[in-house]
Write a protein that holds these residues in place. Structure first.
Motif, PDB file in Angstrom:
ATOM      1  N   SER A 153      69.416  56.981  51.031  1.00  0.00           N
ATOM      2  CA  SER A 153      67.985  57.250  50.873  1.00  0.00           C
ATOM      3  C   SER A 153      67.533  57.197  49.421  1.00  0.00           C
ATOM      4  O   SER A 153      66.400  57.561  49.113  1.00  0.00           O
ATOM      5  N   SER A 154      68.399  56.744  48.515  1.00  0.00           N
ATOM      6  CA  SER A 154      68.061  56.717  47.092  1.00  0.00           C
ATOM      7  C   SER A 154      66.889  55.776  46.837  1.00  0.00           C
ATOM      8  O   SER A 154      66.760  54.732  47.485  1.00  0.00           O
ATOM      9  N   PRO A 155      66.023  56.128  45.885  1.00  0.00           N
ATOM     10  CA  PRO A 155      64.934  55.211  45.516  1.00  0.00           C
ATOM     11  C   PRO A 155      65.491  53.884  44.995  1.00  0.00           C
ATOM     12  O   PRO A 155      66.543  53.845  44.351  1.00  0.00           O
ATOM     13  N   VAL A 156      64.777  52.814  45.282  1.00  0.00           N
ATOM     14  CA  VAL A 156      65.185  51.476  44.851  1.00  0.00           C
ATOM     15  C   VAL A 156      64.033  50.850  44.081  1.00  0.00           C
ATOM     16  O   VAL A 156      62.872  50.950  44.497  1.00  0.00           O
ATOM     17  N   LEU A 157      64.352  50.211  42.954  1.00  0.00           N
ATOM     18  CA  LEU A 157      63.356  49.517  42.139  1.00  0.00           C
ATOM     19  C   LEU A 157      63.650  48.025  42.186  1.00  0.00           C
ATOM     20  O   LEU A 157      64.717  47.570  41.769  1.00  0.00           O
ATOM     21  N   LEU A 158      62.701  47.255  42.710  1.00  0.00           N
ATOM     22  CA  LEU A 158      62.815  45.801  42.776  1.00  0.00           C
ATOM     23  C   LEU A 158      61.992  45.188  41.656  1.00  0.00           C
ATOM     24  O   LEU A 158      60.790  45.465  41.540  1.00  0.00           O
ATOM     25  N   THR A 159      62.622  44.369  40.829  1.00  0.00           N
ATOM     26  CA  THR A 159      61.912  43.709  39.740  1.00  0.00           C
ATOM     27  C   THR A 159      62.001  42.198  39.903  1.00  0.00           C
ATOM     28  O   THR A 159      62.899  41.685  40.571  1.00  0.00           O
ATOM     29  N   GLY A 160      61.075  41.506  39.295  1.00  0.00           N
ATOM     30  CA  GLY A 160      61.072  40.049  39.384  1.00  0.00           C
ATOM     31  C   GLY A 160      59.663  39.513  39.286  1.00  0.00           C
ATOM     32  O   GLY A 160      58.676  40.250  39.376  1.00  0.00           O
ATOM     33  N   GLU A 161      59.558  38.218  39.097  1.00  0.00           N
ATOM     34  CA  GLU A 161      58.263  37.581  38.922  1.00  0.00           C
ATOM     35  C   GLU A 161      57.406  37.688  40.179  1.00  0.00           C
ATOM     36  O   GLU A 161      57.923  37.861  41.289  1.00  0.00           O
ATOM     37  N   THR A 162      56.109  37.561  40.003  1.00  0.00           N
ATOM     38  CA  THR A 162      55.184  37.563  41.122  1.00  0.00           C
ATOM     39  C   THR A 162      55.506  36.415  42.075  1.00  0.00           C
ATOM     40  O   THR A 162      55.697  35.283  41.657  1.00  0.00           O
ATOM     41  N   GLY A 163      55.582  36.743  43.357  1.00  0.00           N
ATOM     42  CA  GLY A 163      55.847  35.728  44.370  1.00  0.00           C
ATOM     43  C   GLY A 163      57.306  35.412  44.599  1.00  0.00           C
ATOM     44  O   GLY A 163      57.624  34.536  45.411  1.00  0.00           O
ATOM     45  N   ALA A 164      58.231  36.119  43.924  1.00  0.00           N
ATOM     46  CA  ALA A 164      59.656  35.806  44.060  1.00  0.00           C
ATOM     47  C   ALA A 164      60.250  36.311  45.365  1.00  0.00           C
ATOM     48  O   ALA A 164      61.328  35.866  45.763  1.00  0.00           O
ATOM     49  N   GLY A 165      59.573  37.254  46.039  1.00  0.00           N
ATOM     50  CA  GLY A 165      60.073  37.746  47.320  1.00  0.00           C
ATOM     51  C   GLY A 165      60.491  39.203  47.303  1.00  0.00           C
ATOM     52  O   GLY A 165      61.352  39.603  48.097  1.00  0.00           O
ATOM     53  N   LYS A 166      59.861  40.016  46.450  1.00  0.00           N
ATOM     54  CA  LYS A 166      60.255  41.426  46.369  1.00  0.00           C
ATOM     55  C   LYS A 166      59.928  42.184  47.657  1.00  0.00           C
ATOM     56  O   LYS A 166      60.719  43.017  48.103  1.00  0.00           O
ATOM     57  N   GLU A 167      58.772  41.891  48.254  1.00  0.00           N
ATOM     58  CA  GLU A 167      58.444  42.593  49.500  1.00  0.00           C
ATOM     59  C   GLU A 167      59.371  42.160  50.633  1.00  0.00           C
ATOM     60  O   GLU A 167      59.733  42.974  51.490  1.00  0.00           O
ATOM     61  N   VAL A 168      59.771  40.904  50.654  1.00  0.00           N
ATOM     62  CA  VAL A 168      60.731  40.450  51.668  1.00  0.00           C
ATOM     63  C   VAL A 168      62.038  41.224  51.527  1.00  0.00           C
ATOM     64  O   VAL A 168      62.647  41.646  52.521  1.00  0.00           O
ATOM     65  N   CYS A 169      62.463  41.439  50.287  1.00  0.00           N
ATOM     66  CA  CYS A 169      63.686  42.220  50.044  1.00  0.00           C
ATOM     67  C   CYS A 169      63.503  43.665  50.499  1.00  0.00           C
ATOM     68  O   CYS A 169      64.414  44.270  51.079  1.00  0.00           O
ATOM     69  N   ALA A 170      62.322  44.228  50.228  1.00  0.00           N
ATOM     70  CA  ALA A 170      62.052  45.609  50.648  1.00  0.00           C
ATOM     71  C   ALA A 170      62.077  45.733  52.169  1.00  0.00           C
ATOM     72  O   ALA A 170      62.594  46.711  52.726  1.00  0.00           O
ATOM     73  N   ARG A 171      61.523  44.738  52.866  1.00  0.00           N
ATOM     74  CA  ARG A 171      61.530  44.775  54.331  1.00  0.00           C
ATOM     75  C   ARG A 171      62.947  44.612  54.881  1.00  0.00           C
ATOM     76  O   ARG A 171      63.295  45.228  55.906  1.00  0.00           O
ATOM     77  N   LEU A 172      63.765  43.798  54.213  1.00  0.00           N
ATOM     78  CA  LEU A 172      65.164  43.676  54.638  1.00  0.00           C
ATOM     79  C   LEU A 172      65.889  45.001  54.432  1.00  0.00           C
ATOM     80  O   LEU A 172      66.650  45.441  55.299  1.00  0.00           O
ATOM     81  N   LEU A 173      65.658  45.655  53.305  1.00  0.00           N
ATOM     82  CA  LEU A 173      66.260  46.959  53.032  1.00  0.00           C
ATOM     83  C   LEU A 173      65.879  47.959  54.125  1.00  0.00           C
ATOM     84  O   LEU A 173      66.720  48.723  54.624  1.00  0.00           O
ATOM     85  N   HIS A 174      64.608  47.945  54.515  1.00  0.00           N
ATOM     86  CA  HIS A 174      64.152  48.841  55.582  1.00  0.00           C
ATOM     87  C   HIS A 174      64.812  48.481  56.907  1.00  0.00           C
ATOM     88  O   HIS A 174      65.269  49.367  57.646  1.00  0.00           O
ATOM     89  N   GLY A 175      64.875  47.187  57.207  1.00  0.00           N
ATOM     90  CA  GLY A 175      65.430  46.756  58.487  1.00  0.00           C
ATOM     91  C   GLY A 175      66.907  47.040  58.642  1.00  0.00           C
ATOM     92  O   GLY A 175      67.391  47.227  59.766  1.00  0.00           O
TER      93      GLY A 175
END
Length: 438
Positions: A153-175
């Motif tokens: 349950s630790s907080p996660v920080l996703l960094t990267g350029e706009t449009g690189a797919g950070k939300e896709v990574c967040a949804r995979l983490l959730h899934g």
């Protein structure tokens, strides 16, 4: 880059042609299997792990290359086929491509062209083990890290350029987490007016302010035991940063205008395209909050640094968008794939998807051409010299060689290993492109 060691099967009965292809591909670092008849090929392909690409002659002594392809096509794990054809058999080859065959070359052909087409076909094929985010080594590492932290349950920080797919990574983490059935609440911190952010984030009680006619559950409450994804977290005002820090520390909050503490059970995942350490130094982001959300940091690389994912993403988005277009589209031409590999993609995956959608909507032919994907290039002034496919391929090759040399500290042997080619091949290409090893 494509996988370091491409696995290629050759189906060719001509001993001279077969031996030439076998040696040439092995010098390029490929793992090669060579079968001389259709029966040998069918037995070999069914007995062993499927190769990345099958290079198949249409005319074989016991059956046609079409027979080999069609007998394997029903298998979901069937590899893509690159057909070799004589001039008079082009109609048959085109028919096979329309049936899903992949691509073809006409004899006599240039070896480098055949190799480029084989690599492009390999890029279309999803990996057998995972590869949800991509096939490139960089995205494999990102996916492996996400899998490691998903159960925590630790907080996660996703960094990267706009449009690189950070939300896709967040949804995979959730899934992949234990509470995947719980809500995934995405909040764009840059899109909500600052005056409304607190109320939207934590909710409000009836009568808390003018217009508050009923109790409102905020994002933190609606996330329940799922994931609260704060995109562009660097855009939060300092006052709300303090309240977010308290939420993380105390795991509870109060609605605006309320006094009752509401428990907070969700995991927080933050994302930003900014350098938060620089934001802290400039006084725009709280240092204590930075340390609190930066428990696990995952950097999502830009698309230009993972070209192996480009063709894969092109075909994924095409499969999603093409059924809703007004024309009968078959896919991307090999010229379009080469142009996509040479393009720097400043807008990353978001730009790629938008270009595919526009191309599928406005295309006039059955195959998407470079002018469909990059119409601005087609509108270039007439007096501007065209770059040409050869120049585009040289630019892409130069970029990959220079990156491999940089990553290996200038060691040619290590760079060749990273590129999946022989040292002598790398030396020859460095001389041709005037690249010096530092």
């Amino acid at each position: 880059m494509l996988p370091d060691s491409l696995s290629i099967a050759i189906v060719e009965d001509d001993p001279v042609m077969g031996e030439s292809l076998n040696q040439g591909l092995e010098l390029e670092g490929c793992r090669v299997s060579w079968w001389r008849t259709g029966a040998e090929a069918l037995a070999g392909l069914r007995a062993a792990a499927a190769p990345d690409v099958v290079i198949c002659d249409i005319r074989l002594p016991d059956m046609s290359g079409e027979d080999v392809f069609r007998r394997l096509a029903a298998d979901a794990a069937s590899p893509p086929f690159l057909f070799m054809t004589a001039y008079g058999e082009i109609d048959q080859a085109v028919a096979l491509i329309r049936a899903g065959g992949g691509d073809y070359v006409t004899k006599p052909f240039v070896f480098n062209d055949l190799l480029a087409r084989a690599r492009a076909l390999a890029g279309r094929r999803p990996p057998a083990n995972g590869g949800i985010l991509g096939v490139s080594p960089a995205m494999r590492r990102v996916e492996a890290m996400i899998a490691r932290v998903a159960a925590r349950s630790s907080p996660v920080l996703l960094t990267g350029e706009t449009g690189a797919g950070k939300e896709v990574c967040a949804r995979l983490l959730h899934g992949l987490g234990s509470d995947a059935t719980q809500p995934f609440i995405a909040v764009n911190c840059a899109a909500i007016p600052h005056a409304l952010l607190e109320s939207e984030m934590f909710g409000h009680e009836k009568g808390a302010f003018t217009g508050a006619l009923a109790r409102h559950a905020g994002y933190a409450e609606r996330a329940r035991r799922g994931t609260l994804f704060l995109d562009e977290v660097a855009e939060l005002p300092l006052a709300l940063q303090a309240k977010l820090l308290r939420l993380l520390d105390e795991r509870r909050f109060a609605r605006v205008g309320g006094e009752t503490a509401v428990p907070f059970e969700a995991r927080i995942v933050c994302a930003t395209h900014r350098d938060l350490s620089e934001e802290v130094a400039a006084g725009r982001f709280r240092q204590d909050l930075y340390y609190r959300i930066n428990v696990v940091a995952i950097e999502v690389p830009p698309l230009r640094d993972r070209p192996a994912d480009i063709v894969l993403l092109l075909n994924q988005f095409f499969a999603e968008i093409a059924p809703h277009s007004n024309t009968a589209l078959h896919g991307f031409s090999s010229l379009t794939e080469e142009a996509a590999l040479a393009y720097p993609w400043p807008g990353n995956v978001r730009e790629l998807r938008n270009r595919v959608e526009r191309a599928a909507t406005l295309a006039l032919g059955e195959w998407l051409m470079p002018s469909d994907l990059f119409p601005e290039a087609a509108r270039a002034s007439d007096d501007e010299a065209p770059r040409g496919l050869a120049a585009a391929r040289d630019a892409a090759e130069r970029r990959e060689i220079e990156r491999a040399l940089r990553d290996s500290g200038g060691h040619v042997g290590e760079a060749a290993k990273r590129l999946g080619i022989a040292r002598t091949t790398l030396w020859e290409r460095m001389r041709r492109l005037s690249i010096r090893s530092r």
